[in-house]
Design a protein around this motif. Structure first.
Motif, PDB file in Angstrom:
ATOM      1  N   TYR A   1      33.074  40.119  43.212  1.00  0.00           N
ATOM      2  CA  TYR A   1      33.306  38.683  43.349  1.00  0.00           C
ATOM      3  C   TYR A   1      32.224  37.875  42.651  1.00  0.00           C
ATOM      4  O   TYR A   1      32.478  36.803  42.102  1.00  0.00           O
TER       5      TYR A   1
ATOM      6  N   TYR B   1      31.351  34.067  40.170  1.00  0.00           N
ATOM      7  CA  TYR B   1      30.333  33.008  40.347  1.00  0.00           C
ATOM      8  C   TYR B   1      29.631  32.739  39.016  1.00  0.00           C
ATOM      9  O   TYR B   1      29.325  31.603  38.684  1.00  0.00           O
TER      10      TYR B   1
ATOM     11  N   GLN C   1      29.714  48.024  46.558  1.00  0.00           N
ATOM     12  CA  GLN C   1      30.191  47.481  47.844  1.00  0.00           C
ATOM     13  C   GLN C   1      29.729  48.356  49.022  1.00  0.00           C
ATOM     14  O   GLN C   1      29.443  47.862  50.094  1.00  0.00           O
TER      15      GLN C   1
ATOM     16  N   GLY D   1      36.799  44.135  49.259  1.00  0.00           N
ATOM     17  CA  GLY D   1      35.982  45.265  48.819  1.00  0.00           C
ATOM     18  C   GLY D   1      34.905  45.612  49.830  1.00  0.00           C
ATOM     19  O   GLY D   1      34.872  46.720  50.382  1.00  0.00           O
ATOM     20  N   VAL D   2      34.020  44.668  50.125  1.00  0.00           N
ATOM     21  CA  VAL D   2      32.956  44.930  51.098  1.00  0.00           C
ATOM     22  C   VAL D   2      33.562  45.055  52.503  1.00  0.00           C
ATOM     23  O   VAL D   2      33.174  45.923  53.284  1.00  0.00           O
TER      24      VAL D   2
ATOM     25  N   SER E   1      43.542  37.078  55.631  1.00  0.00           N
ATOM     26  CA  SER E   1      44.487  35.959  55.495  1.00  0.00           C
ATOM     27  C   SER E   1      45.955  36.325  55.671  1.00  0.00           C
ATOM     28  O   SER E   1      46.774  35.442  55.891  1.00  0.00           O
TER      29      SER E   1
ATOM     30  N   LYS F   1      47.062  42.447  55.084  1.00  0.00           N
ATOM     31  CA  LYS F   1      45.609  42.704  55.025  1.00  0.00           C
ATOM     32  C   LYS F   1      45.066  43.050  56.403  1.00  0.00           C
ATOM     33  O   LYS F   1      44.194  43.913  56.534  1.00  0.00           O
TER      34      LYS F   1
ATOM     35  N   TYR G   1      42.237  33.183  60.178  1.00  0.00           N
ATOM     36  CA  TYR G   1      40.996  32.402  60.189  1.00  0.00           C
ATOM     37  C   TYR G   1      41.056  31.168  61.101  1.00  0.00           C
ATOM     38  O   TYR G   1      40.097  30.409  61.140  1.00  0.00           O
TER      39      TYR G   1
ATOM     40  N   GLY H   1      31.166  37.085  54.069  1.00  0.00           N
ATOM     41  CA  GLY H   1      31.130  36.927  52.620  1.00  0.00           C
ATOM     42  C   GLY H   1      32.005  35.763  52.171  1.00  0.00           C
ATOM     43  O   GLY H   1      32.169  35.525  50.981  1.00  0.00           O
TER      44      GLY H   1
ATOM     45  N   PHE I   1      26.499  36.619  53.369  1.00  0.00           N
ATOM     46  CA  PHE I   1      26.156  37.361  52.150  1.00  0.00           C
ATOM     47  C   PHE I   1      27.017  37.015  50.945  1.00  0.00           C
ATOM     48  O   PHE I   1      26.948  37.693  49.919  1.00  0.00           O
TER      49      PHE I   1
ATOM     50  N   PRO J   1      21.218  37.778  52.779  1.00  0.00           N
ATOM     51  CA  PRO J   1      20.751  38.962  52.063  1.00  0.00           C
ATOM     52  C   PRO J   1      21.443  39.188  50.731  1.00  0.00           C
ATOM     53  O   PRO J   1      22.578  38.788  50.517  1.00  0.00           O
TER      54      PRO J   1
ATOM     55  N   LEU K   1      21.941  42.552  48.084  1.00  0.00           N
ATOM     56  CA  LEU K   1      21.786  44.014  48.016  1.00  0.00           C
ATOM     57  C   LEU K   1      20.519  44.417  47.273  1.00  0.00           C
ATOM     58  O   LEU K   1      19.760  45.271  47.723  1.00  0.00           O
TER      59      LEU K   1
ATOM     60  N   ARG L   1      43.031  35.789  46.107  1.00  0.00           N
ATOM     61  CA  ARG L   1      43.104  36.531  47.386  1.00  0.00           C
ATOM     62  C   ARG L   1      44.269  37.517  47.382  1.00  0.00           C
ATOM     63  O   ARG L   1      44.856  37.792  48.419  1.00  0.00           O
TER      64      ARG L   1
HETATM   65  P1  NDP Z   1      36.571  40.747  48.076  1.00  0.00           P
HETATM   66  O1  NDP Z   1      37.391  41.881  47.614  1.00  0.00           O
HETATM   67  O2  NDP Z   1      36.136  40.741  49.498  1.00  0.00           O
HETATM   68  O3  NDP Z   1      37.320  39.406  47.750  1.00  0.00           O
HETATM   69  C1  NDP Z   1      36.990  38.214  48.386  1.00  0.00           C
HETATM   70  C2  NDP Z   1      37.845  37.951  49.640  1.00  0.00           C
HETATM   71  O4  NDP Z   1      37.367  36.766  50.265  1.00  0.00           O
HETATM   72  C3  NDP Z   1      39.302  37.692  49.352  1.00  0.00           C
HETATM   73  O5  NDP Z   1      40.060  38.857  49.246  1.00  0.00           O
HETATM   74  C4  NDP Z   1      39.719  36.845  50.547  1.00  0.00           C
HETATM   75  O6  NDP Z   1      40.221  37.664  51.602  1.00  0.00           O
HETATM   76  C5  NDP Z   1      38.391  36.210  51.035  1.00  0.00           C
HETATM   77  N1  NDP Z   1      38.414  34.756  50.895  1.00  0.00           N
HETATM   78  C6  NDP Z   1      38.254  33.873  51.897  1.00  0.00           C
HETATM   79  N2  NDP Z   1      38.322  32.641  51.451  1.00  0.00           N
HETATM   80  C7  NDP Z   1      38.542  32.702  50.127  1.00  0.00           C
HETATM   81  C8  NDP Z   1      38.728  31.711  49.122  1.00  0.00           C
HETATM   82  N3  NDP Z   1      38.708  30.404  49.396  1.00  0.00           N
HETATM   83  N4  NDP Z   1      38.936  32.131  47.849  1.00  0.00           N
HETATM   84  C9  NDP Z   1      38.961  33.441  47.553  1.00  0.00           C
HETATM   85  N5  NDP Z   1      38.789  34.428  48.486  1.00  0.00           N
HETATM   86  C10 NDP Z   1      38.591  34.055  49.761  1.00  0.00           C
HETATM   87  O7  NDP Z   1      35.269  40.632  47.124  1.00  0.00           O
HETATM   88  P2  NDP Z   1      33.966  41.546  47.072  1.00  0.00           P
HETATM   89  O8  NDP Z   1      34.100  42.736  47.936  1.00  0.00           O
HETATM   90  O9  NDP Z   1      33.595  41.715  45.642  1.00  0.00           O
HETATM   91  O10 NDP Z   1      32.859  40.579  47.693  1.00  0.00           O
HETATM   92  C11 NDP Z   1      33.005  40.073  49.013  1.00  0.00           C
HETATM   93  C12 NDP Z   1      31.914  39.063  49.272  1.00  0.00           C
HETATM   94  O11 NDP Z   1      30.676  39.735  49.336  1.00  0.00           O
HETATM   95  C13 NDP Z   1      31.764  38.007  48.182  1.00  0.00           C
HETATM   96  O12 NDP Z   1      31.398  36.789  48.754  1.00  0.00           O
HETATM   97  C14 NDP Z   1      30.620  38.553  47.350  1.00  0.00           C
HETATM   98  O13 NDP Z   1      29.936  37.576  46.644  1.00  0.00           O
HETATM   99  C15 NDP Z   1      29.761  39.151  48.437  1.00  0.00           C
HETATM  100  N6  NDP Z   1      28.849  40.200  47.996  1.00  0.00           N
HETATM  101  C16 NDP Z   1      27.531  39.991  48.225  1.00  0.00           C
HETATM  102  C17 NDP Z   1      26.622  40.944  47.896  1.00  0.00           C
HETATM  103  C18 NDP Z   1      25.199  40.696  48.200  1.00  0.00           C
HETATM  104  O14 NDP Z   1      24.350  41.482  47.786  1.00  0.00           O
HETATM  105  N7  NDP Z   1      24.868  39.629  48.890  1.00  0.00           N
HETATM  106  C19 NDP Z   1      27.013  42.193  47.220  1.00  0.00           C
HETATM  107  C20 NDP Z   1      28.450  42.352  47.087  1.00  0.00           C
HETATM  108  C21 NDP Z   1      29.326  41.367  47.454  1.00  0.00           C
HETATM  109  P3  NDP Z   1      41.306  36.981  52.634  1.00  0.00           P
HETATM  110  O15 NDP Z   1      42.481  36.614  51.778  1.00  0.00           O
HETATM  111  O16 NDP Z   1      41.582  38.018  53.635  1.00  0.00           O
HETATM  112  O17 NDP Z   1      40.602  35.791  53.196  1.00  0.00           O
END
Ligand code: NDP
Length: 333
Positions: free
Chosen positions: A49, A53, A131, A159-160, A180, A184, A199, A223, A245, A270, A272, A321
């Motif tokens: 994700y 950004y 992840q 993913g996470v 959502s 899922k 949510y 996340g 995170f 945090p 990683l 999503r």
């Molecule tokens: P995901 O596969 O988890 O994708 C993001 C998920 O967030 C979506 O599937 C969705 O699930 C949910 N979501 C909720 N609101 C929104 C929105 N408005 N727009 C889009 N998605 C939304 O991604 P990752 O596994 O790659 O990453 C998950 C999170 O962890 C991210 O925020 C990422 O930046 C963070 N991260 C942080 C790390 C760190 O070191 N701090 C390292 C790795 C990841 P749903 O439809 O069920 O809501």
């Protein structure tokens, strides 16, 4: 080792914006590894994700052109003389963490490259590393989850999220998971969540209350960011920890620290990379991750392997999503 080409396929951005700024190129220079780097020919490249950004500008790219990507899997094809290769040799099958992985070749820091153990397929190792280490360090370091703890995980089919659900089950915690869609939520349940919900704030509050005898959860793993932050503070138990995170819904606005005193809460933000800075930390957590996989306690779900030419679709899907588990790219296609 066969001689290396001078050019390669890859994706770069020259400005921030929508998926239209992702530029697929066939003639990028194959990077030359510097000291303490090894050159890897990638087979699978991870989508995270965080890539979105950098693409949108939420996190500033250090320079343009900038290559996205944080993790990949492949074969070590070149090690400069004098490099501390951390025991690696040419021909090793590896996974690694590095910037600039959206390409056929990456010059990766040798200290963050690890050989794939026997018994773990390359694709699985590739989908698990970033992840998986994130989920592990969140539940060990950000809040050291104890057997019997009730915790809340948002985006639990992501993913996470899917890895958090499984690891939390493995350590004996009980997870209330948000996602959502019904599909899922079903996936989160199959992967270890005790209770799954959407949510809706009232529903989350009521559910947490019901399962924790009104006390609240010991920790929230979030996340999602902006959309769920206030709710998280509401549903935490006294002395609870919010592990914020990520920012999938947008960045969390500044926090007035006095808000934490009502329940003596802790808020952590945090990353990683700050948990796996030393060689020992990286090795310890990587070994733990492989052990969970080899013991069959961690099922690595891969959403799809996209051709590199379809990187824009992969970004659209994760931001829309539409995905569950990990997204990978095939850099050769
Ligand atoms: P995901 O596969 O988890 O994708 C993001 C998920 O967030 C979506 O599937 C969705 O699930 C949910 N979501 C909720 N609101 C929104 C929105 N408005 N727009 C889009 N998605 C939304 O991604 P990752 O596994 O790659 O990453 C998950 C999170 O962890 C991210 O925020 C990422 O930046 C963070 N991260 C942080 C790390 C760190 O070191 N701090 C390292 C790795 C990841 P749903 O439809 O069920 O809501």
């Amino acid at each position: 080792m066969a001689s290396l080409p001078s050019t390669m396929k890859g994706v770069v951005i020259n400005k921030t914006g929508g998926t239209e700024v992702l530029e697929y190129k066939k003639d990028l220079q194959v990077p030359k590894p510097k000291e303490n780097q090894v050159l890897v020919r990638n087979s699978f490249v991870g989508i995270n994700y965080i890539d979105t950004y950098f693409r949108t500008g939420l996190y500033p790219a250090p320079n343009f052109p900038y290559m996205l990507g944080r993790d990949a899997e492949g074969v070590v094809v070149s090690i400069p003389s004098g490099t501390n290769a951390h025991g690696l040799k040419e021909g090793d099958r590896v996974v690694y963490l590095s910037e600039g992985t959206y390409a056929e070749y990456t010059a990766a820091p040798a200290a963050k490259v690890v050989k794939i153990p026997e018994g773990i397929p390359e694709k699985v190792a590739s989908a698990a590393l970033l992840q998986g280490l994130t989920a592990l360090t969140l539940i060990k370091e950000t809040y050291n989850v104890q057997k019997g703890d009730w915790v809340l995980v948002h985006a639990a089919a992501g993913g996470v999220g899917l890895l958090l659900c499984q690891l939390l089950r493995a350590v004996g915690a009980k997870t209330i998971a948000t996602a959502s869609t019904e599909e899922k939520r079903k996936l989160a349940k199959e992967n270890g969540a005790e209770v799954t919900i959407g949510y809706d704030e009232e529903e989350v509050k009521q559910t947490v209350k019901q399962y924790t005898n009104g006390e609240g959860v010991k920790a929230v793993f979030d996340g999602v960011g902006k959309a769920t932050f206030d709710l998280d503070l509401d549903v935490l138990a006294r002395k609870g920890t919010l592990a914020s995170f990520g920012n999938a819904s947008g960045a969390v606005p500044p926090l007035t620290i006095a808000r934490l005193s009502a329940k003596n809460l802790k808020v952590a933000r945090p990353t990683l990379f700050n948990y796996i800075t030393t060689e020992e930390e990286f090795e310890t957590y990587t070994k733990q991750l492989w052990d969970f996989i080899l013991k069959g306690e961690l099922n690595i779900k891969i959403h799809e392997v996209y051709p590199l030419t379809e990187v824009a679709k992969a970004h659209t899907d994760i931001e829309g999503r539409k995905t569950t588990g990990k997204l990978l790219l095939d850099p050769t296609k």
